[in-house]
Design a protein around this motif. Structure first.
Motif, PDB file in Angstrom:
ATOM      1  N   SER A  14      -1.899   5.525  -3.302  1.00 52.15           N
ATOM      2  CA  SER A  14      -3.055   4.650  -3.536  1.00 52.15           C
ATOM      3  C   SER A  14      -4.106   4.833  -2.440  1.00 52.15           C
ATOM      4  O   SER A  14      -5.307   4.839  -2.714  1.00 52.15           O
ATOM      5  N   ALA A  15      -3.645   5.009  -1.200  1.00 49.15           N
ATOM      6  CA  ALA A  15      -4.590   5.237  -0.095  1.00 49.15           C
ATOM      7  C   ALA A  15      -5.290   6.582  -0.253  1.00 49.15           C
ATOM      8  O   ALA A  15      -6.492   6.717  -0.014  1.00 49.15           O
ATOM      9  N   GLU A  19     -12.399   2.068   2.618  1.00 45.12           N
ATOM     10  CA  GLU A  19     -11.213   1.542   1.938  1.00 45.12           C
ATOM     11  C   GLU A  19      -9.989   2.379   2.292  1.00 45.12           C
ATOM     12  O   GLU A  19      -8.896   1.846   2.516  1.00 45.12           O
ATOM     13  N   VAL A  53       0.857  -1.184   0.000  1.00 44.82           N
ATOM     14  CA  VAL A  53       0.000   0.000   0.000  1.00 44.82           C
ATOM     15  C   VAL A  53       0.892   1.233   0.000  1.00 44.82           C
ATOM     16  O   VAL A  53       1.754   1.383   0.858  1.00 44.82           O
ATOM     17  N   GLN A 103      -8.739   1.568   5.806  1.00 44.04           N
ATOM     18  CA  GLN A 103      -7.997   0.312   5.821  1.00 44.04           C
ATOM     19  C   GLN A 103      -6.608   0.476   5.195  1.00 44.04           C
ATOM     20  O   GLN A 103      -5.609  -0.013   5.730  1.00 44.04           O
ATOM     21  N   SER A 104      -6.544   1.195   4.084  1.00 44.56           N
ATOM     22  CA  SER A 104      -5.256   1.363   3.386  1.00 44.56           C
ATOM     23  C   SER A 104      -4.284   2.199   4.216  1.00 44.56           C
ATOM     24  O   SER A 104      -3.106   1.848   4.347  1.00 44.56           O
ATOM     25  N   SER A 141      -8.156   6.526  -2.716  1.00 47.08           N
ATOM     26  CA  SER A 141      -9.412   6.019  -2.125  1.00 47.08           C
ATOM     27  C   SER A 141     -10.115   7.130  -1.357  1.00 47.08           C
ATOM     28  O   SER A 141     -11.346   7.272  -1.430  1.00 47.08           O
ATOM     29  N   TYR A 182      -0.653   1.410   5.762  1.00 46.09           N
ATOM     30  CA  TYR A 182       0.471   2.291   5.426  1.00 46.09           C
ATOM     31  C   TYR A 182       1.245   2.703   6.678  1.00 46.09           C
ATOM     32  O   TYR A 182       2.478   2.651   6.708  1.00 46.09           O
TER      33      TYR A 182
END
Length: 336
Positions: free
Chosen positions: A88-89, A100, A84, A103-104, A92, A108
């Motif tokens: 990318s987090a 999401e 992750v 969670q990411s 989301s 991280y």
């Protein structure tokens, strides 16, 4: 019994018996020779058979070494966490996939335990996802890593307010004020916290200070108008709410609050227009729908110019801002 498995002693016994039965002068030598040959052949066959037996056994059961693997090792391979990245987090979060994103960012920060901004984003994601406990924990962790981030302190204050803890929120907001006393957002948040604590005078002063810093801060206008409505000061609430709606006509809560102020000051016809504007922005706004049904078809007892109210409030704010800047300049000039 197979010849290859006959013991040597048995062969010698049979040769000796053969010699005695024939009882001949040449027979012993011949018999002895034959017997020894048989014994030699039998021994060779026996040895070859044993060797073949060992080799076959080795071929049938090759030495395969299987490493001992525990169930835990197998699971750790199969459940290896995905990679992750912050980007990318954040994607989301930007797409409003807050569950999401929470969670990411949780994954991280496990790999980046010293990243204050990672915990900040985890706190925001959890807050937006309705996970207030985790939001508070993450934002406090971020503050522990970086106590100078005003945004973190402000959002931690918002989470604490949502948890019904205005006293704890005030501590965080006071820290933010100490770091940046020129921020309108900081004073607006202080107004919210003071209002939650029932400190109405302090709350009003904070909202007006925020507006003197940022004359177009529509949220401070709305919050000030709502505070005045709660105190029954409907006439005073009209101007800040009229200006807030002028700045943000698509904000349903702003229009609804203006409708309340208009209705309570004897302008049900204008109030109906404000409620309709709120419903145009959000057709599911139940409060506006209920209020509109109450005043629908009614006319104002006295005419009112909402645009003029907004313009008047704008002028008042510009004047207050100029006074504040002049006072600040005077303070700077008086310093040695």
């Amino acid at each position: 019994m197979s010849p290859t498995t006959i013991p040597q002693e048995d062969f010698m016994y049979r040769a000796d018996r053969f010699s005695r039965v024939n009882n001949s002068g040449h027979t012993p030598f011949i018999v002895t020779t034959v017997a020894l040959s048989i014994v030699a052949i039998a021994s060779a066959c026996f040895s070859r058979g044993e060797k073949q037996k060992v080799d076959t056994t080795a071929s049938a059961a090759p030495a395969v070494v299987t490493p001992a693997v525990s169930p835990g090792d197998v699971d750790s391979v199969r459940t290896e966490p995905p990679v992750v990245t912050f980007a990318s987090a954040q994607t989301s979060y930007t797409q409003r996939k807050y569950g999401e994103a929470e969670q990411s960012f949780g994954v991280y920060v496990e790999g980046h335990p010293d990243n204050a901004f990672g915990y900040y984003m985890l706190g925001l994601s959890a807050w937006k996802n309705g996970d207030l406990d985790r939001a508070k924990e993450a934002l406090e962790h971020s503050v522990a890593l970086d106590s100078t981030n005003v945004k973190t302190l402000l959002n931690l204050g918002r989470v604490l307010l949502d948890q019904g803890r205005p006293d704890d929120a005030l501590v965080r907001i006071e820290s933010a004020v100490a770091l940046d006393s020129e921020s309108a957002e900081v004073h607006r948040m202080r107004g919210r916290v003071e209002s939650a604590l029932g400190h109405r005078d302090s709350a009003e002063a904070s909202y007006r200070l925020a507006l003197s810093i940022e004359p177009n801060d529509s949220w401070s206008m709305n919050n000030l108008g709502l505070l005045l409505i709660d105190e029954g000061r409907y006439d005073e609430a009209l101007m800040p709410l009229a200006r807030a709606v002028e700045l943000r006509p698509a904000a349903p809560s702003f229009a609804n609050n203006l409708g309340v102020a208009l209705e309570r000051t004897g302008h049900p016809g204008s109030a109906a227009l404000a409620y309709q504007s709120a419903l145009a922005a959000d057709s599911t706004y139940a409060k506006a729908q209920t209020s509109l049904e109450r005043v629908y078809g009614m006319e104002d007892e006295m005419p009112i110019d909402v645009s003029q109210l907004a313009a008047q409030f704008k002028e008042d704010l510009e004047r207050a801002s100029q006074v504040r800047l002049s006072a600040k300049t005077a303070v700077v000039k008086s310093e040695p």
